[in-house]
Design a protein around this motif. Sequence first.
Motif: not given
Length: 291
Positions: A146-158
């Motif tokens: 989940s940490s790895e996936l969260l890092a990927d999701y956070c790359k996109a600007s909100v």
Amino acid sequence: DKLDKQGLGLMKDAAQILEDAESTQTNVLLGWLSTLGEEYKRRGQVNDAISCVSKAMYHFGNDKGDVQAQASSLSDSLVELLLSAGRHKEARDAAAACVTARSQVFGKELAVAQSMLRLARLESDLGKEGDQAAALTHATNAAALSSELLADYCKASVSNWLGEAGGAKAIKRVRAAHINASALKFVAERVAPQQAEARLDEAVRVLEAGAAAASQQLARMAKPGAAAAGASSQALQSQLDEMVGLYVEVQLLLLDCLEALAQLVSQRGDAQKAGALSAKAQQVTDSLMQS
């Protein structure tokens, strides 16, 4: 009631015919077995419902392609049914099979991390009859994925998360934060104080970022004309409701983590940090009371 029983009997016969047929589309069999299982569940015939879902899982295990994804969601129903019947070891085994199946079907996805965490909890709930070391391993794996996936999701600007697709991405990010922090908290409760403090520190950081992202997205969704950005009003309302629920869950988990962390820090004698954490916990409490 007599008609209901006759209808149930006809459904059972139809499902049996499909099972016995030499060539049957698996998704058709899925429909019948799922419907029959739901009807048994509605009637309180839990063991019969379990039998239906178990049969469905067996057939889907021999099928390839998109149907496997449908089978994956059915496995959750099987776990719930087994738990409601008090068959906790079987529920644990079904959850373990679910982790394996979802890993094969989805690869690195949140559904896999969530299944790992659920398996960890089921294993832990078995107490002496469970494997506590395995529970810790499952939770650790859930935290890592989940940490790895969260890092990927956070790359996109909100700020780029607009419309229906944007709302879905935002929900995925906040859900990943909740799963990640939940796994970290599970681990923290089962390791030495120094390691526990590090896990809870990380959980707090993840949850604060997740709460901030959720708050920003909620404000964006609530703006007039938000649906015009690419989502229907119905889809927008559905996402809004889901995000509100997630935001509350994240805040509640954040409160738990802050209080647990404050207690650990206080025990090792750092009164200043403990006080700061307690103040943060009070702020979260006040925020929840106002929402």
